[in-house]
Design an enzyme around this catalytic site. Structure first.
Site, short mmCIF file in Angstrom:
data_model
loop_
_atom_site.label_atom_id
_atom_site.label_comp_id
_atom_site.label_asym_id
_atom_site.label_seq_id
_atom_site.Cartn_x
_atom_site.Cartn_y
_atom_site.Cartn_z
N GLY A 292 0.81 -1.21 0.01
CA GLY A 292 0.03 -0.07 -0.19
C GLY A 292 0.87 1.13 0.19
O GLY A 292 0.40 2.19 0.47
N GLY A 293 1.82 1.11 -0.74
CA GLY A 293 3.03 2.06 -0.55
C GLY A 293 2.72 3.23 -1.30
O GLY A 293 3.41 4.58 -0.90
N TYR B 177 -15.40 -4.96 8.32
CA TYR B 177 -13.95 -4.52 8.30
C TYR B 177 -13.49 -4.95 9.65
O TYR B 177 -12.39 -5.58 9.61
CB TYR B 177 -14.14 -3.06 7.69
CG TYR B 177 -12.80 -2.45 8.14
CD1 TYR B 177 -11.80 -2.56 7.01
CD2 TYR B 177 -12.30 -1.75 9.20
CE1 TYR B 177 -10.34 -1.91 6.94
CE2 TYR B 177 -10.92 -0.99 9.37
CZ TYR B 177 -10.26 -1.34 8.39
OH TYR B 177 -9.17 -0.81 8.44
N THR C 267 -5.91 5.89 15.23
CA THR C 267 -7.30 6.32 15.30
C THR C 267 -7.48 6.96 13.69
O THR C 267 -6.56 6.76 12.61
CB THR C 267 -7.38 7.47 16.22
OG1 THR C 267 -6.22 8.35 16.20
CG2 THR C 267 -7.43 7.07 17.77
N HIS D 293 -12.81 8.75 3.56
CA HIS D 293 -13.00 9.22 4.99
C HIS D 293 -13.71 10.57 5.10
O HIS D 293 -13.57 11.26 4.11
CB HIS D 293 -11.94 8.79 5.70
CG HIS D 293 -11.59 7.37 5.96
ND1 HIS D 293 -10.82 6.54 5.32
CD2 HIS D 293 -12.17 6.37 6.92
CE1 HIS D 293 -10.76 5.62 5.84
NE2 HIS D 293 -11.70 5.30 6.50
P1 GDP Z 1 -15.67 6.63 10.88
O1 GDP Z 1 -14.97 7.64 11.71
O2 GDP Z 1 -15.10 5.15 10.70
O3 GDP Z 1 -17.14 6.53 11.36
O4 GDP Z 1 -15.33 7.04 9.22
P2 GDP Z 1 -15.50 8.64 8.44
O5 GDP Z 1 -14.10 8.95 8.34
O6 GDP Z 1 -16.31 8.13 7.49
O7 GDP Z 1 -16.34 9.51 9.39
C1 GDP Z 1 -17.54 9.31 9.70
C2 GDP Z 1 -18.37 10.46 10.34
O8 GDP Z 1 -18.10 11.75 9.41
C3 GDP Z 1 -19.59 10.27 10.49
O9 GDP Z 1 -20.29 11.01 11.68
C4 GDP Z 1 -20.39 11.24 9.16
O10 GDP Z 1 -21.59 11.59 9.57
C5 GDP Z 1 -19.41 12.29 9.35
N1 GDP Z 1 -19.12 12.87 8.00
C6 GDP Z 1 -19.80 13.94 7.69
N2 GDP Z 1 -19.43 14.35 6.26
C7 GDP Z 1 -18.98 13.25 5.56
C8 GDP Z 1 -18.70 12.83 4.34
O11 GDP Z 1 -18.63 13.68 3.43
N3 GDP Z 1 -18.10 11.53 4.24
C9 GDP Z 1 -17.91 10.79 5.48
N4 GDP Z 1 -17.37 9.74 5.26
N5 GDP Z 1 -18.15 11.07 6.50
C10 GDP Z 1 -18.81 12.17 6.87
#
Ligand code: GDP
Length: 319
Positions: free
Chosen positions: A8-9, A141, A169, A184
């Site tokens: 995954g470099g 996952y 984290t 994310h």
């Molecule tokens: P998690 O931390 O594993 O849940 O993963 P994420 O990095 O996808 O973060 C999710 C959190 O960010 C949730 O509370 C989502 O509602 C919020 N969030 C807000 N806007 C977005 C977006 O555009 N994409 C994602 N992935 N999450 C969002």
């Protein structure tokens, strides 16, 4: 020269390790960054061919089928199967090709969801990894990644393999994946805020903005991975996280992104979208006892660096 192969470099953390390797080269060691185009780790024959070609002494295994909340909710089968296959093939090859050290990457999202496990106390530490179900939104996952810990410990017990695993984290930083649906939260917000600035539209954050996360900058994490490669040898996974006091809401993070772009209008929260896990506070007590001088980059500064990278590299970014 000893070779440390980074799978995954070319992903976000691999890019961070490339950055650290340039800034702080290690005498007698060479990092070799490999990615999907060098061999598909879901396939044992291709994985064996890659190990035979590179002949690594050590492996930092970052390749994974990962994504944000909404990808986890939509693609559980692929995330479960691809991660199991990759981890299985990499561990088998590490043993077969006499690798001295394997560092695998977990995530703190694989730990028990505390509202389902009243016997587990906040903050989460390394000892509770298997003590209850993960949050349902990323169960597939989480179980695939939990098996990395089990498999590593059995290789260690049966074959004396020095396999360790690290549980960061929420990671963000340059060279992230900016897919609007599957990325994310921070890269998704960066992409959306960029579009809102260009088009004069609202910057819309999915969900309520209230969930809390402990974010870690990929360049900090890369330094910790390299440190752990050389200094951490316990069978137990090690949590890599900033202090609990650095936990922030998604709303606050979105505001940091808006500030980095100079977006001045109020943020819009679209509560049609799921919030996912409310919080999963972890302690970094073990990390700081082993590496007490380590300093984390302040979040607003790390977000500025990440936004600037996106602005300068959008043409080549994974969108
Ligand atoms: P998690 O931390 O594993 O849940 O993963 P994420 O990095 O996808 O973060 C999710 C959190 O960010 C949730 O509370 C989502 O509602 C919020 N969030 C807000 N806007 C977005 C977006 O555009 N994409 C994602 N992935 N999450 C969002």
């Amino acid at each position: 020269m000893k070779k440390i192969m980074v799978t995954g470099g070319k992903g976000m953390l691999g890019y961070g390790i490339q950055h650290v390797a340039r800034l702080e080269p290690r005498d007698g060691y060479q990092f070799v960054f490999v990615d999907l185009e060098d061999g598909d780790l879901c396939d044992l024959a291709q994985t064996e061919a890659l190990f035979a070609r590179v002949q690594p002494q050590g492996v930092i295994h970052l390749a994974a089928d990962v994504g944000g909340l909404y990808k986890n909710m939509a693609q559980g089968v692929e995330m479960f199967e691809n991660n199991l296959l990759m981890n299985m093939n990499v561990m088998r090859c590490c043993r077969k090709f006499g690798v001295d050290k394997l560092v695998s990457c977990l995530s703190t999202c694989i730990f028990p969801e505390l509202t389902l496990c009243p016997h587990v106390q906040m903050p989460i530490d390394e000892s509770v990894i298997h003590m209850g179900p993960p949050h349902p939104s990323n169960e597939a996952y989480a179980y695939a990644k939990r098996m990395v810990d089990v498999q590593s410990r059995y290789y260690r017990k049966q074959y004396k393999s020095n396999f360790i695993s690290l549980a960061p984290t929420n990671i963000f930083g340059p060279n992230d994946n900016y897919s609007p649906e599957h990325s994310h939260v921070i890269p998704a917000l960066i992409r959306k805020c960029d579009a809102a600035m260009r088009q004069g539209t609202d910057f819309v954050v999915w969900g309520s903005g209230k969930p809390l996360r402990q974010f870690i900058f990929s360049f900090d994490l890369a330094r910790l991975f390299v440190w752990a490669y050389f200094h951490y040898n316990d069978p137990e996974p090690l949590i890599l996280a900033p202090d609990e006091s650095q936990e922030v809401s998604i709303g606050r993070i979105a505001q940091y992104v808006a500030d980095a772009f100079g977006y001045a209008k109020p943020l819009v929260f679209d509560t049609k979208y799921s919030d996912g896990q409310f919080k999963r506070t972890v302690t970094n007590r073990k990390l700081m006892s082993l590496n007490p001088s380590f300093r984390f980059t302040p979040l607003p500064e790390a977000i500025k660096t990440s936004v600037q990278w996106f602005q300068e590299n959008m043409a080549d970014a994974r969108l």
